[in-house]
Design an enzyme around this catalytic site. Sequence first.
Site, PDB file in Angstrom:
ATOM      1  N   LYS A 131       0.811  -1.230   0.000  1.00  0.00           N
ATOM      2  CA  LYS A 131       0.000   0.000   0.000  1.00  0.00           C
ATOM      3  C   LYS A 131       0.845   1.281   0.000  1.00  0.00           C
ATOM      4  O   LYS A 131       0.417   2.294  -0.555  1.00  0.00           O
ATOM      5  CB  LYS A 131      -0.958   0.011   1.197  1.00  0.00           C
ATOM      6  CG  LYS A 131      -2.103  -0.969   1.050  1.00  0.00           C
ATOM      7  CD  LYS A 131      -3.108  -0.845   2.183  1.00  0.00           C
ATOM      8  CE  LYS A 131      -4.212  -1.879   2.033  1.00  0.00           C
ATOM      9  NZ  LYS A 131      -5.250  -1.766   3.045  1.00  0.00           N
TER      10      LYS A 131
ATOM     11  N   ASP B  13     -10.068   2.842   1.913  1.00  0.00           N
ATOM     12  CA  ASP B  13     -10.257   2.156   3.206  1.00  0.00           C
ATOM     13  C   ASP B  13     -10.964   3.052   4.229  1.00  0.00           C
ATOM     14  O   ASP B  13     -11.947   2.652   4.857  1.00  0.00           O
ATOM     15  CB  ASP B  13      -8.906   1.713   3.789  1.00  0.00           C
ATOM     16  CG  ASP B  13      -8.335   0.490   3.095  1.00  0.00           C
ATOM     17  OD1 ASP B  13      -9.110  -0.279   2.498  1.00  0.00           O
ATOM     18  OD2 ASP B  13      -7.107   0.300   3.162  1.00  0.00           O
TER      19      ASP B  13
ATOM     20  N   ALA C 182      -1.847   2.137  14.487  1.00  0.00           N
ATOM     21  CA  ALA C 182      -1.296   3.271  13.731  1.00  0.00           C
ATOM     22  C   ALA C 182      -0.720   2.793  12.408  1.00  0.00           C
ATOM     23  O   ALA C 182       0.130   3.449  11.824  1.00  0.00           O
ATOM     24  CB  ALA C 182      -0.231   3.974  14.562  1.00  0.00           C
TER      25      ALA C 182
ATOM     26  N   ASN D 111      -1.006   3.174  20.345  1.00  0.00           N
ATOM     27  CA  ASN D 111      -0.236   2.168  19.581  1.00  0.00           C
ATOM     28  C   ASN D 111       0.910   1.609  20.399  1.00  0.00           C
ATOM     29  O   ASN D 111       1.404   2.219  21.338  1.00  0.00           O
ATOM     30  CB  ASN D 111       0.311   2.780  18.283  1.00  0.00           C
ATOM     31  CG  ASN D 111       0.639   1.711  17.251  1.00  0.00           C
ATOM     32  OD1 ASN D 111      -0.203   0.844  16.982  1.00  0.00           O
ATOM     33  ND2 ASN D 111       1.825   1.749  16.674  1.00  0.00           N
TER      34      ASN D 111
ATOM     35  N   ARG E  69       5.392   4.895  15.192  1.00  0.00           N
ATOM     36  CA  ARG E  69       4.264   4.914  14.249  1.00  0.00           C
ATOM     37  C   ARG E  69       3.108   5.738  14.800  1.00  0.00           C
ATOM     38  O   ARG E  69       2.460   6.490  14.074  1.00  0.00           O
ATOM     39  CB  ARG E  69       3.761   3.494  14.000  1.00  0.00           C
ATOM     40  CG  ARG E  69       4.575   2.743  13.000  1.00  0.00           C
ATOM     41  CD  ARG E  69       4.075   1.313  12.949  1.00  0.00           C
ATOM     42  NE  ARG E  69       3.542   0.993  11.648  1.00  0.00           N
ATOM     43  CZ  ARG E  69       2.999  -0.175  11.341  1.00  0.00           C
ATOM     44  NH1 ARG E  69       2.895  -1.118  12.243  1.00  0.00           N
ATOM     45  NH2 ARG E  69       2.542  -0.404  10.140  1.00  0.00           N
TER      46      ARG E  69
ATOM     47  N   GLY F  18     -16.227  -5.374  10.732  1.00  0.00           N
ATOM     48  CA  GLY F  18     -15.403  -4.961   9.589  1.00  0.00           C
ATOM     49  C   GLY F  18     -15.990  -5.291   8.220  1.00  0.00           C
ATOM     50  O   GLY F  18     -15.422  -4.895   7.198  1.00  0.00           O
TER      51      GLY F  18
END
Length: 282
Positions: free
Chosen positions: A71, A107, A131, A154, A159, A247
């Site tokens: 990604k 997303d 994160a 996180n 991150r 989800g």
Amino acid sequence: MPSAPLQEVVLCLGQPVAGNPTQYMMEKAFAGAGLDWRYLTCEVPPEKLSDAMAGVRALGFKGANFTIPHKVAVIPYLDELTPAAALIGAVNCVNRVADKLVGDNADGKGFLQSLRKTCNPAGMSVAILGAGGAARAIAVELALAGVAEITIVNRQAERGESLTTLLREKTSAKAEFVSLNDAFSVPPEAAIFINATSIGLGDDSARVPVVVESLRPDLIVADVIFNPPKTWLIRTADERGCRTIDGLGMLVNQAVICFQIWTGRQPDSDVMKDALEEFLEV
Ligand code: NDP
């Protein structure tokens, strides 16, 4: 005999991609819309991404979905990014426009559409566990939708701090970082708690590190995990009387957005949802 037109082809590139349900959803949606398009799922290791992108251009594919681990890595191979994808710093959908490859990220938008069925998050305070790529997309879209405060929780501080800094510098949301040491206690001012980590993927007994007593009945609890959809977090939050969002909706919504980007047409989202549930046997 009239010559048959060339079929448009879109791809899903990732590793591992076996078991990814998107091809099944997309092919049902193409058929439902009367489009003679093809969707192929391809296992591409990181060291082959460059060759794969040359192939996407050479073969004139209409576009592609990108999943773990591509990604972020795909960005240098693209000609343009949408403003949201540039802000998020990750791409899950590429569309060929004439000879240019344009990267977008559906997303976070997919998540937001799911959330909007339960509430309008504008002005609310949200706590996000995670994160990584999914958390970044969700946090940016929530901030763009007017969420007032975002707490990023996180395990790896670097991150978490990087996402918090992005939100502070590029959006109008207030943002703070909380290091995940033990279990996170959702603060009373938070109206929404989201698990955007991979905890629970393929394991319905995996516990998210959250203090169960902090899941108040007035809290909205969402999980990005779609397989299995009834995660430990969703079941626990249901038992605590919270409103819950699994989800599956996010996955269907982001697929609907990608379909629109590629074809310019509106798919039947029920066809995609039914296909996903059939594929996952839920
Ligand atoms: P990344 O690898 O980019 O990020 C993973 C995140 O999970 C990081 O924040 C990581 O923390 C955290 N994490 C993983 N294991 C643990 C653990 N044991 N304890 C605490 N934190 C942990 O993945 P993505 O963000 O791309 O994806 C996350 C999940 O979202 C995946 O399971 C994916 O399937 C799902 N997803 C669902 C979508 C949908 O449509 N429903 C769409 C996109 C993704 P750290 O930084 O500390 O390592």
